[in-house]
Design an enzyme around this catalytic site. Structure first.
Site, PDB file in Angstrom:
ATOM      1  N   ASP A  39      41.773  35.963  27.938  1.00  0.00           N
ATOM      2  CA  ASP A  39      41.788  37.300  27.346  1.00  0.00           C
ATOM      3  C   ASP A  39      42.852  37.504  26.263  1.00  0.00           C
ATOM      4  O   ASP A  39      44.010  37.102  26.430  1.00  0.00           O
ATOM      5  CB  ASP A  39      42.074  38.344  28.427  1.00  0.00           C
ATOM      6  CG  ASP A  39      41.128  38.259  29.598  1.00  0.00           C
ATOM      7  OD1 ASP A  39      40.137  37.525  29.530  1.00  0.00           O
ATOM      8  OD2 ASP A  39      41.400  38.954  30.602  1.00  0.00           O
ATOM      9  N   GLN A  55      46.141  35.342  27.369  1.00  0.00           N
ATOM     10  CA  GLN A  55      46.232  34.658  28.654  1.00  0.00           C
ATOM     11  C   GLN A  55      46.229  33.159  28.398  1.00  0.00           C
ATOM     12  O   GLN A  55      45.364  32.647  27.682  1.00  0.00           O
ATOM     13  CB  GLN A  55      45.069  35.066  29.545  1.00  0.00           C
ATOM     14  CG  GLN A  55      45.150  36.504  30.022  1.00  0.00           C
ATOM     15  CD  GLN A  55      46.210  36.694  31.089  1.00  0.00           C
ATOM     16  OE1 GLN A  55      45.952  36.515  32.272  1.00  0.00           O
ATOM     17  NE2 GLN A  55      47.424  37.066  30.689  1.00  0.00           N
ATOM     18  N   SER A  99      46.650  40.096  32.199  1.00  0.00           N
ATOM     19  CA  SER A  99      46.432  40.769  30.918  1.00  0.00           C
ATOM     20  C   SER A  99      47.149  42.112  30.813  1.00  0.00           C
ATOM     21  O   SER A  99      47.458  42.757  31.812  1.00  0.00           O
ATOM     22  CB  SER A  99      44.937  40.982  30.694  1.00  0.00           C
ATOM     23  OG  SER A  99      44.273  39.749  30.568  1.00  0.00           O
ATOM     24  N   ASP A 168      45.234  44.942  34.097  1.00  0.00           N
ATOM     25  CA  ASP A 168      44.872  45.017  32.674  1.00  0.00           C
ATOM     26  C   ASP A 168      45.264  46.356  32.037  1.00  0.00           C
ATOM     27  O   ASP A 168      44.423  47.078  31.492  1.00  0.00           O
ATOM     28  CB  ASP A 168      43.369  44.771  32.476  1.00  0.00           C
ATOM     29  CG  ASP A 168      42.877  43.510  33.169  1.00  0.00           C
ATOM     30  OD1 ASP A 168      43.686  42.607  33.400  1.00  0.00           O
ATOM     31  OD2 ASP A 168      41.667  43.439  33.469  1.00  0.00           O
ATOM     32  N   GLU A 223      36.933  45.249  34.024  1.00  0.00           N
ATOM     33  CA  GLU A 223      38.168  44.613  33.576  1.00  0.00           C
ATOM     34  C   GLU A 223      38.493  45.015  32.132  1.00  0.00           C
ATOM     35  O   GLU A 223      37.632  45.459  31.383  1.00  0.00           O
ATOM     36  CB  GLU A 223      38.045  43.084  33.658  1.00  0.00           C
ATOM     37  CG  GLU A 223      37.913  42.552  35.076  1.00  0.00           C
ATOM     38  CD  GLU A 223      38.171  41.062  35.148  1.00  0.00           C
ATOM     39  OE1 GLU A 223      39.022  40.672  35.969  1.00  0.00           O
ATOM     40  OE2 GLU A 223      37.534  40.282  34.401  1.00  0.00           O
TER      41      GLU A 223
END
Length: 508
Positions: A39, A55, A99, A168, A223
């Site tokens: 990500d 990431q 993230s 996230d 997500e």
């Protein structure tokens, strides 16, 4: 002071990056400095540069303990690597720095907010993963984790919501100087919802409300949320896990959705109006956006797919790449995406073919068996780093073709196909002949309501990827390509005579 874990990661990436020749990377899509990327994180402007964190597992080309990689750019197309920004080196993030996002503080310092992951044994002996939101503050290169992390702990989560799926964070600043943070979470019904937190200083946070609910409509866990205002509308982006297909709009597995609606900033109330996929291709996930200094909203996503990302050789020096930066707008109530205008500055070697005939191929029947046999090619129309604009129409307006095939990254053995089926209003991408040795996802279809006989397509290729824009960006299909870069042919096939107009540029 950086930890030993972070120093080791920085030393490793500095040494092993030198073993990856530039020509074995994408030319203008960000790839990891070394090892694994997923990500995008902390996509932002800090100082006079665009910053992209990501990431990152530097030690091999598979997912592992998550770090944050770091790169900067002046144009979002040419990237310079900086040392890794974060490593899993504290008790609250020892199992991963997941993230998050970034923002510039009032005093000019740069703040990263991310999900810290810690596994621990619970009452019944099970090992569970707990997720909290943490911050690190720095100068654009080096970051210090806050002494009192986590800053958003599980005690702020509403009753009944998951303490293990809580990740996230997306942060933004409001006009009144306060801050908001949107965090993905799993609701009591098992599906995703997004929690909104507020703060005056980015350090001390309070729960405000449940901002958006999935209610088991679009996959389960949501997500990587992103929220922004665009052309008078609120736009929410998120990536659902475990989706069920809905026609050709949403596909099985891990997907991406855009929700457009009304947003009342005074009460932080978002009212959903329209839901659509963001990208209809194979490889697109976890998108983040920024507002550029000149006011454009630009989005970048991870150009991979969790359902296929394990099917590669971990001995490769790198894996994963980001998508082309895309300028966003709203047209006819839909999210519209178009390659960032800076890409046009890379164009050279223009080749143009006007009103060229692509004659029908007798054995191209209306089936799923695509082939470049008998296909037409045009002088100068080839390459793996190209920007190709194409208009297709029937040679006889009363005899529309059933199927028109554009084969890219092609030679006698390999090809990846973009298939237009105007009578069905279907576009398909198919990479099963791209050189993959695994039975992974190779095809996707999208329903595109074409108007009229003329179909316009823009295809951007960069060595290991293709991004296809239909209807001036109302529909996009993206796929990564494993094909050796020596396969640079572009061929055209049709089951009934067609006329094409082609403008092709090399991208330097």
């Amino acid at each position: 002071m950086s930890s030993q874990t972070l120093r080791e990661a920085r030393q490793y990436e500095e040494v092993y990056e030198k073993l990856i020749p530039a020509e074995e990377r994408p030319k203008f899509h960000l790839s990891p400095r070394v090892g694994w990327m997923n990500d995008p994180n902390g996509f932002c402007i800090y100082g006079d540069k665009y910053h992209m964190f990501y990431q990152y597992h530097p030690y091999d080309a598979h997912w592992g303990p998550m770090h944050w990689g770091h790169a900067i750019s002046s144009d979002l197309l040419h990237w310079e690597f900086l040392p890794a920004a974060l490593a899993p080196d504290e008790f609250y993030d020892k199992d991963g720095a997941f993230s998050g996002s970034a923002i510039t503080l009032e005093d000019g310092r740069h703040l990263l907010i991310y999900t810290g992951v810690m596994k621990r044994t619970v009452e019944n002996g099970q090992v569970k993963e707990f997720q909290t939101q943490c911050i690190a503050i720095g100068d654009g290169v080096d970051y210090e984790k806050y002494d009192a992390n986590p800053v958003i702990n599980s005690d702020l989560i509403p009753e009944g919501s998951s303490k293990t799926d809580f990740r996230d964070p997306k942060i933004w600043k409001k006009d009144d100087g306060s801050y908001r943070c949107l965090v993905a979470n799993r609701a009591p019904d098992g599906s995703g919802h997004l929690l909104l937190f507020k703060s005056d200083d980015c350090i001390h946070w309070d729960f405000e409300k449940i901002f958006a609910k999935n209610e088991r409509r679009y996959g389960l866990m949501w997500e990587c949320p992103d929220f922004f205002e665009l052309e008078g509308k609120g736009v929410l982006l998120t990536s659902p896990q475990d989706m069920l297909p809905e026609g050709f709009e949403f596909h099985n597995g891990n997907g991406n959705i855009c929700i457009i609606g009304d947003y009342d900033s005074a009460t932080d109330t978002f009212t959903e109006e329209k839901v659509q996929a963001v990208d209809y291709g194979i490889d697109f996930y976890a998108m983040q956006t920024i507002k550029t200094l000149d006011g454009r909203r630009v989005m970048i996503g991870w150009m991979q797919n969790w359902d296929t990302s394990g099917a590669h050789d971990g001995k490769e020096p790198w894996f994963g790449q980001m998508s082309l930066p895309r300028e966003l707008s709203i047209k006819d109530g839909r999210l519209c995406q178009w390659p960032i205008k800076e890409l046009e500055d890379m164009r050279s070697g223009k080749v143009e073919c006007k009103d060229a005939l692509v004659a029908a191929t007798q054995d191209l029947k209306a089936s799923d068996s695509e082939s470049i046999q008998g296909g037409v090619s045009f002088d100068g129309v080839k390459g793996r780093c190209v920007d190709l604009e194409l208009e297709v129409k029937p040679a006889n307006p009363d005899d529309m073709y059933d199927r028109f095939v554009i084969s890219i990254a092609a030679d006698e053995k390999y090809h990846t196909d973009i298939v237009l089926r105007p009578k069905e209003n279907i576009a398909k991408i198919d990479r099963k002949f791209s050189g993959s040795r695994r039975a992974i996802v190779h095809q996707r279809r999208a329903h595109i309501p074409w108007n009229g006989d003329s179909i316009k397509v823009r295809i951007v290729l960069d060595r290991y990827s293709m991004e296809v824009f239909f209807e001036d960006g109302l529909y996009v299909m993206t796929a990564s390509l494993p094909t050796d870069v020596s396969c640079d042919g572009i061929y055209f096939n049709t089951n009934k005579d067609a006329i094409v107009n082609i403008v092709k540029y090399d991208l330097q």
